[in-house]
Structure formats: C-alpha cells, structure tokens
Design a protein around this motif. Structure first.
Motif, PDB file in Angstrom:
ATOM      1  N   LEU A 227      69.807 118.674  14.531  1.00 35.09           N
ATOM      2  CA  LEU A 227      69.607 117.724  15.617  1.00 35.09           C
ATOM      3  C   LEU A 227      68.514 118.267  16.510  1.00 35.09           C
ATOM      4  O   LEU A 227      68.606 119.393  17.016  1.00 35.09           O
ATOM      5  N   LEU A 228      67.477 117.472  16.708  1.00 34.50           N
ATOM      6  CA  LEU A 228      66.302 117.929  17.431  1.00 34.50           C
ATOM      7  C   LEU A 228      65.683 116.772  18.197  1.00 34.50           C
ATOM      8  O   LEU A 228      65.968 115.603  17.909  1.00 34.50           O
ATOM      9  N   PRO A 229      64.838 117.058  19.201  1.00 31.91           N
ATOM     10  CA  PRO A 229      64.213 115.986  19.975  1.00 31.91           C
ATOM     11  C   PRO A 229      63.431 115.008  19.100  1.00 31.91           C
ATOM     12  O   PRO A 229      62.712 115.418  18.178  1.00 31.91           O
ATOM     13  N   ARG A 230      63.573 113.749  19.405  1.00 29.69           N
ATOM     14  CA  ARG A 230      62.945 112.694  18.609  1.00 29.69           C
ATOM     15  C   ARG A 230      61.434 112.831  18.567  1.00 29.69           C
ATOM     16  O   ARG A 230      60.781 112.489  17.567  1.00 29.69           O
ATOM     17  N   ALA A 231      60.837 113.351  19.637  1.00 33.88           N
ATOM     18  CA  ALA A 231      59.380 113.445  19.708  1.00 33.88           C
ATOM     19  C   ALA A 231      58.806 114.542  18.821  1.00 33.88           C
ATOM     20  O   ALA A 231      57.588 114.568  18.591  1.00 33.88           O
ATOM     21  N   ALA A 232      59.640 115.432  18.304  1.00 33.80           N
ATOM     22  CA  ALA A 232      59.150 116.540  17.468  1.00 33.80           C
ATOM     23  C   ALA A 232      58.984 116.070  16.028  1.00 33.80           C
ATOM     24  O   ALA A 232      59.614 116.574  15.092  1.00 33.80           O
ATOM     25  N   THR A 233      58.094 115.122  15.833  1.00 34.46           N
ATOM     26  CA  THR A 233      57.955 114.485  14.515  1.00 34.46           C
ATOM     27  C   THR A 233      57.387 115.430  13.459  1.00 34.46           C
ATOM     28  O   THR A 233      57.659 115.285  12.271  1.00 34.46           O
ATOM     29  N   PRO A 248      66.905 113.084  14.502  1.00 36.65           N
ATOM     30  CA  PRO A 248      66.196 112.936  15.778  1.00 36.65           C
ATOM     31  C   PRO A 248      67.110 112.372  16.867  1.00 36.65           C
ATOM     32  O   PRO A 248      67.892 111.447  16.629  1.00 36.65           O
ATOM     33  N   VAL A 249      67.001 112.935  18.061  1.00 33.95           N
ATOM     34  CA  VAL A 249      67.823 112.531  19.198  1.00 33.95           C
ATOM     35  C   VAL A 249      66.908 112.341  20.407  1.00 33.95           C
ATOM     36  O   VAL A 249      65.989 113.134  20.634  1.00 33.95           O
ATOM     37  N   ASP A 250      67.169 111.309  21.185  1.00 38.00           N
ATOM     38  CA  ASP A 250      66.379 111.040  22.387  1.00 38.00           C
ATOM     39  C   ASP A 250      67.123 111.568  23.609  1.00 38.00           C
ATOM     40  O   ASP A 250      68.154 111.034  24.007  1.00 38.00           O
ATOM     41  N   LEU A 251      66.596 112.632  24.197  1.00 35.80           N
ATOM     42  CA  LEU A 251      67.133 113.172  25.448  1.00 35.80           C
ATOM     43  C   LEU A 251      66.013 113.260  26.487  1.00 35.80           C
ATOM     44  O   LEU A 251      65.900 114.232  27.229  1.00 35.80           O
ATOM     45  N   GLU A 253      65.410 111.950  29.335  1.00 34.26           N
ATOM     46  CA  GLU A 253      65.720 112.153  30.750  1.00 34.26           C
ATOM     47  C   GLU A 253      66.020 113.618  31.048  1.00 34.26           C
ATOM     48  O   GLU A 253      65.596 114.156  32.071  1.00 34.26           O
ATOM     49  N   LEU A 254      66.727 114.272  30.137  1.00 34.33           N
ATOM     50  CA  LEU A 254      67.058 115.679  30.349  1.00 34.33           C
ATOM     51  C   LEU A 254      65.840 116.574  30.153  1.00 34.33           C
ATOM     52  O   LEU A 254      65.793 117.684  30.704  1.00 34.33           O
ATOM     53  N   HIS A 255      64.848 116.096  29.400  1.00 34.00           N
ATOM     54  CA  HIS A 255      63.607 116.858  29.250  1.00 34.00           C
ATOM     55  C   HIS A 255      62.944 117.083  30.605  1.00 34.00           C
ATOM     56  O   HIS A 255      62.212 118.057  30.785  1.00 34.00           O
ATOM     57  N   LYS A 256      63.192 116.205  31.555  1.00 37.58           N
ATOM     58  CA  LYS A 256      62.573 116.322  32.873  1.00 37.58           C
ATOM     59  C   LYS A 256      63.033 117.574  33.613  1.00 37.58           C
ATOM     60  O   LYS A 256      62.392 117.985  34.588  1.00 37.58           O
ATOM     61  N   ALA A 257      64.129 118.159  33.159  1.00 40.48           N
ATOM     62  CA  ALA A 257      64.606 119.417  33.740  1.00 40.48           C
ATOM     63  C   ALA A 257      64.365 120.592  32.802  1.00 40.48           C
ATOM     64  O   ALA A 257      64.820 121.705  33.064  1.00 40.48           O
ATOM     65  N   GLY A 258      63.660 120.355  31.692  1.00 40.11           N
ATOM     66  CA  GLY A 258      63.330 121.435  30.774  1.00 40.11           C
ATOM     67  C   GLY A 258      64.393 121.731  29.748  1.00 40.11           C
ATOM     68  O   GLY A 258      64.462 122.849  29.234  1.00 40.11           O
ATOM     69  N   GLY A 259      65.219 120.729  29.410  1.00 37.69           N
ATOM     70  CA  GLY A 259      66.277 120.952  28.433  1.00 37.69           C
ATOM     71  C   GLY A 259      66.379 119.835  27.426  1.00 37.69           C
ATOM     72  O   GLY A 259      65.930 118.716  27.679  1.00 37.69           O
ATOM     73  N   SER A 260      66.980 120.141  26.288  1.00 36.04           N
ATOM     74  CA  SER A 260      67.190 119.132  25.264  1.00 36.04           C
ATOM     75  C   SER A 260      68.480 119.432  24.505  1.00 36.04           C
ATOM     76  O   SER A 260      69.462 119.849  25.107  1.00 36.04           O
ATOM     77  N   VAL A 261      68.456 119.262  23.192  1.00 42.33           N
ATOM     78  CA  VAL A 261      69.681 119.298  22.387  1.00 42.33           C
ATOM     79  C   VAL A 261      70.432 120.613  22.559  1.00 42.33           C
ATOM     80  O   VAL A 261      71.624 120.631  22.882  1.00 42.33           O
ATOM     81  N   LYS A 262      69.752 121.736  22.319  1.00 43.83           N
ATOM     82  CA  LYS A 262      70.440 123.017  22.392  1.00 43.83           C
ATOM     83  C   LYS A 262      70.907 123.337  23.792  1.00 43.83           C
ATOM     84  O   LYS A 262      72.013 123.866  23.989  1.00 43.83           O
TER      85      LYS A 262
END
Length: 273
Positions: A227-233, A248-251, A253-262
């Motif tokens: 499971l990884l950010p959708r934009a990392a194609t 692919p996962v869309d996060l 909004e959380l990327h705005k704080a410097g975080g994603s799946v992990k």
C-alpha cells in the motif's frame, strides 16, 4: 510467489487533524486542510487493511494533538516488546504517554519508556536480520543503542541528510521483512549510509526522486500487497516485476503534514513462536 502474512496494526483517526504549526518542510499552516476528506481517506486505508485480512486496532485521538493520526511515531513493537517514543518537538510530546497507556491497558507487559529521543517507526524499520534506524533530524543516535539493548537485535544506523525526508519511513520501506527486502531513495542518505545500504541490500528497489517527492516510500507491505501513495506511479511496475501487488491509496490531505500510509500505521509484531 509472494505470500501475504496477516498483520496487526494500530491506527488513530484524524479527528483533530490540522496543520497548525510547522515542524517539517511539508507543513504550511497557511494552506487549508479538509478534515472531512482527511477522515474519509484514513477510513479508506483502514478498510483496505481489513479487506486484505489484517487486524486494525484503534487508538482514541486526543484533542490538541493534530499529528496523533501518525500512529507509527508512537511506539515500536518487536516480538511483543514495546519501546515507547520520546518526541523531538514539544508539539507532539503528549502523544507518547497516550500510546504507552494503550499498550499497558491491553496487557503488554514489556513496555519501556525511552531515555533518548526516538520517533518510533518513523525512524525504525524492522527486517528479519536488522533494525534499521534513522538519525539526522529527529531520533537521537543514543536511541539506536537503547533499541538494540531492549530488542536484542542489531541496529544499523542510517544518516538522513535531506530535510524533506526527516524520518526514515519517508525514504525507505520494508517490502518483505522475512527476506530482508527493501526499497529506498538513495538521495535521502549520506554517502556512508548509501554505501551501507548497497552492501546490505544489493538487490533493493531504488526509488526515483520523483516518487520519493510524493512520499512514495511511506508505504506498508504485508509481503505481497504494497500500500503506497497513489501519486507514486513510477514504483508500480518495478514492484509488479518483483512479484508484489501495489495498492495505490489517496492520502493527499495527510500529505500536507508530511505523512502518508506508513505514518498512519504502527505494526504490532507478536512475540516469536
């Protein structure tokens, strides 16, 4: 053939998620955050884990702690032993005791409150042979010694040099913990650390700067599904070529704080046997 193994994860809903301060280059308090969308995206990640057969435990969020959604930073669990976190930034300090209280309330008996600054799975990555440990921006090198003594696993210290990749889990992901397989972005590390990684993991998947810049390394693998950010194609085909199934996962909004799946996912590793 890649085989997924059932995992147990701890997650914390983004009920109080905001970007109200700046403690990493990704955070900009002037940019609006959509709390409803953040919760929807978090729930989608949680539901994907459960659909894949994994167990998701939930830590109740506390008001005034907008980054508590990033549960990976609250503790590191190896063989049923819990090493708590000690945050570098005062804005997150109160998250650490909330995590330790959760573990104690659920019967974990080997729980250690750390002496030195470590931001848990933000800077610790577990493989069959080693505990990979990041330093340079958040976790103290002294915490690496503390983790080695507590877990009884050899620790490999890795120096992060690019402030965008302030935690190890933004620059490196474990793909198969049983086989010591990882992917990482070389540009995030010092020359010496790149040499160590190349020696220990000669067959690692190397990410491009483009995929790293969308937090593509902030991923979670169960040994088969990644499971990884959708934009990392750019990571999808290399992962498929190695027998993994990218999810692919869309996060965003959380990327705005410097975080994603992990960042949202703390793994509760059981005692061996």
């Amino acid at each position: 053939m890649r085989i997924a193994t059932p995992r147990r994860y701890l997650m914390c809903p983004p009920a109080h998620f905001r970007v109200s301060y700046c403690i990493n280059p990704w955070m900009d308090p002037t940019k609006p955050v959509d709390p409803v969308l953040a919760l929807f995206q978090w729930e989608d990640l949680r539901d994907r884990y459960r659909a894949l057969g994994h167990t998701v435990e939930v830590l109740d969020p506390l008001p005034g702690l907008p980054d508590m959604v990033f549960a990976a930073n609250g503790a590191t669990v190896v063989d049923g032993r819990v090493l708590g976190a000690r945050f570098a930034n005062p804005e997150r300090t109160a998250e650490a005791p909330a995590h330790l209280a959760w573990f104690r309330a659920r019967g974990f008996t080997e729980v250690r409150e750390p002496e030195h600054v470590n931001e848990a799975e933000g800077d610790f990555a577990v493989t069959a042979s080693w505990l990979l440990a990041g330093q340079g921006f958040r976790s103290s090198p002294l915490a690496h010694d503390e983790a080695q003594e507590f877990f009884g696993r050899p620790v490999i210290s890795l120096e992060l040099t690019d402030p965008r990749y302030y935690h190890l889990d933004t620059a490196l992901a474990v793909l198969d913990d049983a086989r010591n397989e990882i992917m990482y972005y070389p540009g995030a590390f010092s020359p010496g650390s790149r040499a160590v990684l190349a020696r220990l993991f000669p067959d690692a998947l190397l990410a491009t700067g483009e995929d790293a810049a969308v937090l593509g390394l902030n991923a979670v693998s169960d040994g088969r599904h990644v499971l990884l950010p959708r934009a990392a194609t750019g990571l999808r085909e290399p992962l498929r070529a190695r027998g993994f199934e990218p999810v692919p996962v869309d996060l965003s909004e959380l990327h705005k704080a410097g975080g994603s799946v992990k960042c949202c996912t703390q793994e509760l590793r059981p005692a061996a046997g």
